[in-house]
Design a protein around this motif. Sequence first.
Motif, PDB file in Angstrom:
ATOM      1  N   ARG A 245      46.778  37.803  76.275  1.00  0.00           N
ATOM      2  CA  ARG A 245      45.467  37.264  75.958  1.00  0.00           C
ATOM      3  C   ARG A 245      44.521  38.360  75.478  1.00  0.00           C
ATOM      4  NH1 ARG A 245      44.827  34.978  80.354  1.00  0.00           N
ATOM      5  NH2 ARG A 245      45.562  32.913  79.743  1.00  0.00           N
ATOM      6  N   HIS A 246      44.605  39.526  76.119  1.00  0.00           N
ATOM      7  CA  HIS A 246      43.752  40.646  75.717  1.00  0.00           C
ATOM      8  C   HIS A 246      44.113  41.133  74.320  1.00  0.00           C
ATOM      9  CE1 HIS A 246      41.270  44.201  76.083  1.00  0.00           C
ATOM     10  NE2 HIS A 246      42.304  44.976  75.804  1.00  0.00           N
ATOM     11  N   TRP A 248      45.555  39.411  72.000  1.00  0.00           N
ATOM     12  CA  TRP A 248      45.201  38.381  71.027  1.00  0.00           C
ATOM     13  C   TRP A 248      43.710  38.431  70.689  1.00  0.00           C
ATOM     14  CZ3 TRP A 248      47.273  35.139  67.661  1.00  0.00           C
ATOM     15  CH2 TRP A 248      46.492  34.115  67.171  1.00  0.00           C
ATOM     16  N   LYS A 249      42.879  38.671  71.698  1.00  0.00           N
ATOM     17  CA  LYS A 249      41.448  38.763  71.452  1.00  0.00           C
ATOM     18  C   LYS A 249      41.113  39.945  70.556  1.00  0.00           C
ATOM     19  CE  LYS A 249      39.889  36.397  75.637  1.00  0.00           C
ATOM     20  NZ  LYS A 249      39.142  36.521  76.916  1.00  0.00           N
ATOM     21  N   ARG A 252      42.167  38.991  67.111  1.00  0.00           N
ATOM     22  CA  ARG A 252      41.288  37.974  66.565  1.00  0.00           C
ATOM     23  C   ARG A 252      39.954  38.573  66.133  1.00  0.00           C
ATOM     24  NH1 ARG A 252      40.333  31.995  69.063  1.00  0.00           N
ATOM     25  NH2 ARG A 252      38.855  31.260  67.502  1.00  0.00           N
ATOM     26  N   ASN A 253      39.440  39.489  66.926  1.00  0.00           N
ATOM     27  CA  ASN A 253      38.179  40.143  66.552  1.00  0.00           C
ATOM     28  C   ASN A 253      38.329  40.959  65.276  1.00  0.00           C
ATOM     29  OD1 ASN A 253      36.872  39.097  68.771  1.00  0.00           O
ATOM     30  ND2 ASN A 253      37.321  40.860  70.072  1.00  0.00           N
ATOM     31  N   HIS A 256      38.474  38.648  62.445  1.00  0.00           N
ATOM     32  CA  HIS A 256      37.141  38.082  62.228  1.00  0.00           C
ATOM     33  C   HIS A 256      36.265  39.023  61.400  1.00  0.00           C
ATOM     34  CE1 HIS A 256      33.504  35.813  63.024  1.00  0.00           C
ATOM     35  NE2 HIS A 256      32.907  36.943  63.417  1.00  0.00           N
ATOM     36  N   CYS A 275      36.709  26.319  69.478  1.00  0.00           N
ATOM     37  CA  CYS A 275      35.926  27.569  69.494  1.00  0.00           C
ATOM     38  C   CYS A 275      34.771  27.540  68.509  1.00  0.00           C
ATOM     39  CB  CYS A 275      36.832  28.758  69.191  1.00  0.00           C
ATOM     40  SG  CYS A 275      37.565  28.728  67.528  1.00  0.00           S
ATOM     41  N   CYS A 292      42.972  26.301  66.320  1.00  0.00           N
ATOM     42  CA  CYS A 292      43.535  27.649  66.394  1.00  0.00           C
ATOM     43  C   CYS A 292      44.716  27.651  67.361  1.00  0.00           C
ATOM     44  CB  CYS A 292      42.482  28.658  66.878  1.00  0.00           C
ATOM     45  SG  CYS A 292      41.014  28.775  65.829  1.00  0.00           S
ATOM     46  N   GLU A 294      45.568  29.989  69.539  1.00  0.00           N
ATOM     47  CA  GLU A 294      45.153  30.423  70.875  1.00  0.00           C
ATOM     48  C   GLU A 294      44.354  29.341  71.589  1.00  0.00           C
ATOM     49  OE1 GLU A 294      42.088  33.266  71.110  1.00  0.00           O
ATOM     50  OE2 GLU A 294      42.718  34.073  73.027  1.00  0.00           O
ATOM     51  N   CYS A 295      43.468  28.670  70.861  1.00  0.00           N
ATOM     52  CA  CYS A 295      42.609  27.656  71.484  1.00  0.00           C
ATOM     53  C   CYS A 295      43.431  26.484  72.018  1.00  0.00           C
ATOM     54  CB  CYS A 295      41.577  27.157  70.475  1.00  0.00           C
ATOM     55  SG  CYS A 295      40.413  28.435  69.922  1.00  0.00           S
ATOM     56  N   GLU A 298      45.743  27.525  75.054  1.00  0.00           N
ATOM     57  CA  GLU A 298      44.971  27.661  76.284  1.00  0.00           C
ATOM     58  C   GLU A 298      44.543  26.301  76.810  1.00  0.00           C
ATOM     59  OE1 GLU A 298      41.711  30.295  75.772  1.00  0.00           O
ATOM     60  OE2 GLU A 298      42.949  32.104  75.783  1.00  0.00           O
TER      61      GLU A 298
END
Length: 326
Positions: A245-246, A248-249, A252-253, A256, A275, A292, A294-295, A298
């Motif tokens: 998860r970390h 992926w964030k 994703r950032n 972005h 999101c 998404c 990930e969305c 989860e």
Amino acid sequence: MAAAAGPARLVRCGQKDELHRSGLRSGAGAALHGLAGAKKWLEWRKEIELLSDVAYFVLTTLSGYQTLGEEYVNIVQVDSTKKRVPSFLRRAVFIALHTVVPYCLEKGLLHLEHELQREADDSRTSQSNPALGLSSRTLMRNWIQKQVADLTEQQKKTVLQIVYVLKQCVPLLHRLHLAVFYISGTFYHLSKRITGITYLHFGGLQGEDQSIRSSYKVLGIISLFHLLLTIGVQMYTFKQKQRARHEWKLHRNLAHQKNTTKEKTTGRHSRCTLCLEERRHTTATPCGHLFCWECITEWCNTRTECPLCREKFHPQKLIYLRHYQL
């Protein structure tokens, strides 16, 4: 001549009691089903099972008689001194811990989890959870609703995590207690360990249980190692999920930042409804809605349904759309 009852007799006693209790629960459920119908039976099934178990132990243990399982293997309850029959209060506490407390714990966690999820998703306020069994007018649920309403958003998230941990830990605690019982051979039920109620065996060959006690110890050691292995695997899986998860964030950032200019030109139809940002790694549900990756994954960790149309589906049915552009 009296001697401490061995694990084999305690296991047979528990199995025999469970057989008669299940028969009593089945008969009470069939009576309610015939009198009130299937809907009421489904609504009050857990409560009927609780009343049946309480009635079984009140008519036997609390009244000072042997249960059918104890009579079957010829054992008698005694207190921690092994010289007296357990007092009325001790027997009453045992019955409460063995029947009422597990029911209240299960119902309380279910109601609490439902209320926390309902607060997090206002669109589900009109829907009910069939696993809760009782209607919304129960005292327990009303009390939990008042307590949840006073919590902040951060506190609600923390409490929801605690509920999840408790639901995972309770089965592990029962497995740990069972492994300890196989090794020590004393308390088959956790409620009897808390109240200090043990058993004495009268008559028969005293060496009969001693000859197989070593086998139970081996089984207990194996069960203990299996439990430790299960806990280790769960902790490793949890850490892997946290790490994924970390990462992926972070990914994703980064994506972005690279697509900031592109996001300004995209329309609302290309945004993820979970999101509220531009869809990345677009994934389709069996009903055709896009989110998404990930969305939606989860979301599926807690609810196996589409966030938009509420159609049920298995997470394995999600379709990752490679190189998809709207």
